[in-house]
Design a protein around this motif. Structure first.
Motif, mmCIF file in Angstrom:
data_model
loop_
_atom_site.group_PDB
_atom_site.id
_atom_site.type_symbol
_atom_site.label_atom_id
_atom_site.label_comp_id
_atom_site.label_asym_id
_atom_site.label_seq_id
_atom_site.Cartn_x
_atom_site.Cartn_y
_atom_site.Cartn_z
ATOM 1 N N ALA A 66 0.837 -1.211 0.000
ATOM 2 C CA ALA A 66 0.000 0.000 0.000
ATOM 3 C C ALA A 66 0.869 1.257 0.000
ATOM 4 C CB ALA A 66 -0.918 -0.009 1.209
ATOM 5 N N TYR A 67 1.946 1.277 0.810
ATOM 6 C CA TYR A 67 2.823 2.459 0.844
ATOM 7 C C TYR A 67 3.635 2.578 -0.448
ATOM 8 C CZ TYR A 67 1.705 4.044 5.515
ATOM 9 O OH TYR A 67 1.043 4.566 6.602
ATOM 10 N N LEU A 110 -3.277 8.122 1.668
ATOM 11 C CA LEU A 110 -3.553 7.311 0.468
ATOM 12 C C LEU A 110 -3.286 5.826 0.735
ATOM 13 C CD1 LEU A 110 -4.481 7.617 -2.465
ATOM 14 C CD2 LEU A 110 -2.099 7.761 -3.145
ATOM 15 N N ALA A 111 -2.193 5.545 1.456
ATOM 16 C CA ALA A 111 -1.850 4.148 1.763
ATOM 17 C C ALA A 111 -2.953 3.517 2.622
ATOM 18 C CB ALA A 111 -0.512 4.099 2.482
ATOM 19 N N HIS A 169 0.654 10.937 1.574
ATOM 20 C CA HIS A 169 1.151 9.589 1.309
ATOM 21 C C HIS A 169 0.514 8.591 2.277
ATOM 22 C CE1 HIS A 169 4.857 6.702 1.097
ATOM 23 N NE2 HIS A 169 3.838 6.270 0.359
ATOM 24 N N ILE A 214 1.657 9.328 -5.438
ATOM 25 C CA ILE A 214 1.930 10.693 -4.956
ATOM 26 C C ILE A 214 2.871 11.421 -5.921
ATOM 27 C CG2 ILE A 214 3.095 12.014 -3.094
ATOM 28 C CD1 ILE A 214 0.448 11.008 -2.130
ATOM 29 N N GLU A 237 2.763 1.535 -3.505
ATOM 30 C CA GLU A 237 1.914 2.015 -4.607
ATOM 31 C C GLU A 237 1.495 3.472 -4.379
ATOM 32 O OE1 GLU A 237 1.857 0.341 -7.217
ATOM 33 O OE2 GLU A 237 2.521 -1.568 -6.420
ATOM 34 N N SER A 238 1.224 3.812 -3.160
ATOM 35 C CA SER A 238 0.880 5.209 -2.871
ATOM 36 C C SER A 238 2.052 6.120 -3.218
ATOM 37 C CB SER A 238 0.558 5.430 -1.397
ATOM 38 O OG SER A 238 -0.267 4.436 -0.921
ATOM 39 N N LEU A 285 -5.963 2.785 0.576
ATOM 40 C CA LEU A 285 -5.763 1.571 -0.247
ATOM 41 C C LEU A 285 -5.931 0.312 0.597
ATOM 42 C CD1 LEU A 285 -2.783 2.261 -2.676
ATOM 43 C CD2 LEU A 285 -5.134 1.684 -3.278
ATOM 44 N N ALA A 309 -5.203 3.113 -8.726
ATOM 45 C CA ALA A 309 -4.189 2.489 -7.868
ATOM 46 C C ALA A 309 -4.849 1.317 -7.159
ATOM 47 C CB ALA A 309 -3.665 3.497 -6.848
ATOM 48 N N ILE A 359 -8.775 8.912 -5.673
ATOM 49 C CA ILE A 359 -7.411 9.292 -5.290
ATOM 50 C C ILE A 359 -7.365 10.802 -5.046
ATOM 51 C CG2 ILE A 359 -5.013 9.482 -6.125
ATOM 52 C CD1 ILE A 359 -5.503 6.784 -7.567
#
Ligand SMILES: Nc1ncnc2c1ncn2[C@@H]1O[C@H](COP(=O)(O)OP(=O)(O)OP(=O)(O)O)[C@@H](O)[C@H]1O
Ligand SMILES: [Zn+2]
Length: 715
Positions: free
Chosen positions: A539-540, A688-689, A685, A547, A542-543, A692, A561, A703
């Motif tokens: 998740a981090y 978003l993670a 960041h 970003i 892809e975020s 996800l 994503a 997003i």
């Protein structure tokens, strides 16, 4: 008395009474066996005077014995009456007639050798054998009697015509099975038999036995004939079945069947396909190709118009383009627009192992087409018949096939109304002779569709299914760079199938996105168990990409994503170009590299240097490729200048190390830029993670909502 008539055809005739006596019961007859040669001299006189009056003569032909040669009579008797004594001096009860000698043979030939057997005591011992039995035995005589039965049937039939009275007579005199036999269609035989018995004066007492014996023999012959016919019929049936199975096997065998069909001419039938239902309307996103082919359609519609003006149209048109871009469809549309027959052939059909097969197929195709002009011949995969591989061991007869194709193309006039359209993915592989003027001299490129073409194709196929009004074909078109028409058709079809599986009434963007990802990256791997730690890292990671893409000016807009594993990936971020990029700027290339770096940078910043993972390898591959091309191909390095370096392995070590140095600098700078952006937007960041991890997949709008710090609606 025995008399041997020696006219044209020797016949053995015996007085019937003698025969009957001999075979039946000699009773009180006796034979003196004192044969005398001198008695011969009287034989003719006596035979002529006495035979007709007192002794009815039985012609052996009527017994089926006319072919019996004199020497064979011994054999006959031996086989009928085995163990017969040859002793001529044994006294016998055998009744002899009042002739000069004791036997006909003696009279005729002056010796009694041959017929002595009939007078022997052994014959005597056989007295219990009835005439009936003897006559039946005659049927077992392997050669003469059996064959005689067949041979004389016709002639006997001809000779002896039946009458109803005779039949009636026979009915009450003969035993029932004889009746059955005699009454079938053997009237003539009955007549023959009756006549025979009459003329030969067979004693009343022996008539029945004689008839029975005769009939039995005949029936056995019949049975044998029947048996022979049956086995003949069976043999014919077996041969027929074997023949049918053989021909079937021949046709099934791929190698033999080709040879068989070609040599027998079965292969010659080439069926045209009327393509009325396919027009240019059905081919989307290849406008230029359609325009070029429009004049061919006009020519096919009205060849005279071109002849009058003296214009010449190419005989052959070569459609060049990647697989699935609609080359076949275009060729069909040409025939459909002009409403002429369409002959389809694939180049691989002509590529045969056997000499002359490919060439003969080409001949057949052109013969049929010329007979039905105006028409279109389409040869798909032209490179497999018209390639340059002359005399290759894999294609021993390809040269012949090409030559035949060239000959056929030269063999008709330009305005004859036959247009040959060839299609190939590799025009450079074609034999030069094929692409010279007069053959395939017009080339039409059918490229992969651009974003506009893809949108048109998607709309065309979406209109064939039920889809939600929210569907935006353009968004899908933007995300399917490089897709061919066939792949887009497949995408829409897969979305429809997915909607059906999910029980939906219509196709939405979700299904279209789903099938696009499936085609691009393989199917989802929902069953894969991924632990929370790995999910969090993904998740981090892809975020991080998202970003960078979001905050870098020249990066492509984000489309989606996800941390759903698919194919070999654990998650991915997809970016959409606004348009097909024909050219890319330095800034755009650098932005792509930065986005690629975002994943590893995120891992490092969040989990520490010791906990970075192997998941960034493909990101580095991508970034390195871009950097390398910038340096060696695009002249985007100040140090190495505007120069291309194609084969880096052959370069001097200094140049090689200079190139490596430049690439490393580009990548390092990119990494630093990404680090800077992620440090700056650490909060976004993290948000978003977490989103996800909660929602698994987020689209472009979602997003944006998260990055703007807003709350997502619960789905
Ligand atoms: N431009 C297009 N417009 C509409 N449909 C298309 C287009 N291109 C391809 N298709 C679809 O894809 C199918 C396959 O295309 P086609 O066989 O014409 O491709 P091709 O270029 O001849 O491929 P190949 O080189 O593999 O023979 C077509 O039947 C059609 O349904
Ligand atoms: Zn990544």
């Amino acid at each position: 008395m025995f008399s041997l008539s020696s006219t044209v055809q020797p016949q053995v005739t015996v007085p019937l009474s003698h025969l009957i006596n001999a075979f039946h019961s000699p009773k009180n007859t006796s034979i003196s066996v004192s044969a005398s040669i001198s008695q011969n001299q009287h034989r003719d006189v006596v035979s002529e005077h006495e035979a007709p009056s007192n002794e009815p003569i039985l012609n052996l032909r009527d017994l089926g014995l006319s072919e019996l040669k004199i020497g064979q009579i011994d054999q006959l008797v031996d086989s009928l009456l085995p163990g017969i004594c040859k002793d001529k001096n044994v006294s016998s009860h055998w009744h002899t007639s009042h002739v000069s000698a004791q036997s006909f043979f003696e009279n005729k030939y002056g010796c009694l050798d041959i017929f002595s057997t009939l007078r022997s005591s052994c014959l005597y011992r056989q007295h219990s054998r009835t005439l009936k039995r003897i006559c039946s035995d005659l049927q077992y005589w392997p050669v003469f009697v059996q064959s005689r039965g067949f041979k004389t049937l016709k002639s006997r039939t001809r000779r002896l015509q039946s009458t109803s009275e005779r039949l009636a007579e026979t009915q009450h005199t003969a035993p029932s099975f004889v009746k059955g036999f005699l009454l079938r269609d053997r009237g003539s035989d009955i007549e023959s038999l009756d006549k025979l018995m009459k003329t030969k004066n067979i004693p009343e007492a022996h008539q029945d036995a004689f008839k029975t014996g005769f009939a039995e023999g005949f029936l056995k012959a019949q049975a044998l004939t029947q048996k022979t016919n049956d086995s003949l019929r069976r043999t014919r049936l077996i041969v027929f079945i074997l023949l049918v199975v053989g021909i079937y096997g021949l046709l099934k065998n791929p190698f033999l069947s080709v040879r068989f069909r070609t040599t027998t001419g079965l292969d010659s039938a080439v069926d045209p396909v009327q393509m009325k239902n396919v027009t240019f309307e059905h081919v989307k996103g290849v406008e230029e190709a359609k325009q070029e082919l429009q004049e061919v359609v006009e020519f096919l519609k009205n060849p005279q118009k071109f002849t009058v003006l003296g214009g010449k149209l190419p005989k052959g048109i070569l459609l060049v383009g990647p697989p699935g871009t609609g080359k076949t469809l275009l060729a069909r549309a040409v025939a459909g627009e002009a409403d002429v027959p369409f002959y389809y052939a694939s180049g691989s059909e002509f590529d045969e192992m056997f000499v002359g097969v490919g060439a003969s197929r080409i001949r057949n195709l052109f013969r049929e087409a010329k007979a039905n002009a105006p028409c279109v011949i389409f040869i798909d995969e032209l490179d497999s018949v018209g390639g340059k591989r002359i005399e290759s061991p894999m294609h021993p007869y390809s040269r012949q096939t090409i030559n035949q194709l060239l000959a056929e193309m030269d063999g008709f006039k330009p305005n004859e109304g036959v247009i040959i359209i060839g299609a190939t993915n590799f025009p450079e592989a074609l034999d030069n002779a094929l692409i010279r003027p007069g053959r395939f001299d017009m080339q039409v490129t059918v490229p992969r569709p651009d974003v506009k073409g893809r949108t048109e194709i998607l709309k065309w196929y979406l209109n064939k299914i039920k889809f939600d009004q929210s569907v935006d074909p353009e968004i899908i078109a933007r995300g399917t760079v490089g897709f061919s028409g066939a792949e887009l058709e497949n995408l829409v079809n897969q979305a429809a199938l997915k909607a059906a599986v999910d029980g939906k009434e219509m196709v939405t963007m979700k299904e279209l996105e789903f099938s696009k990802d499936k085609i691009l990256m393989g199917p989802e791997r929902r069953s894969v168990e991924i632990d929370n730690k790995n999910k969090t890292i993904t998740a981090y990671h892809e975020s991080g990409h998202a970003i960078i893409a979001y905050y870098t000016k020249d990066a492509m807009p984000i489309n989606k994503a996800t941390i759903m594993p698919r194919g070999p990936t654990l998650g991915h971020v997809s970016l959409l170009p606004e348009n097909d990029r024909w050219n890319e700027t330095r800034a755009q290339l650098l932005a792509q590299m930065d986005v690629s770096m975002g994943g590893r940078v995120a891992e490092e910043l969040i989990f520490g240097t010791d906990y970075i993972t192997t998941g960034a390898s493909s990101d580095f591959d991508n970034a390195t490729k871009i950097a390398k091309r910038m340096v060696t191909k695009f002249g985007m390095s100040e140090k190495l200048g505007v120069m291309t370096y194609s084969d880096t392995g052959k370069l001097s070590p200094e140049t090689q190390s200079a190139i490596e140095q430049e690439i490393r600098i580009l990548l390092r700078d990119s990494y630093e830029r990404a680090k800077h952006i992620l440090k700056t937007h650490a909060k976004e960041h993290k948000n978003l993670a977490e989103a996800l991890l909660t929602y698994e997949t987020l689209d472009a709008k979602e997003i944006q909502i998260v990055l703007e710090g807003k709350k997502l609606d619960v789905r």
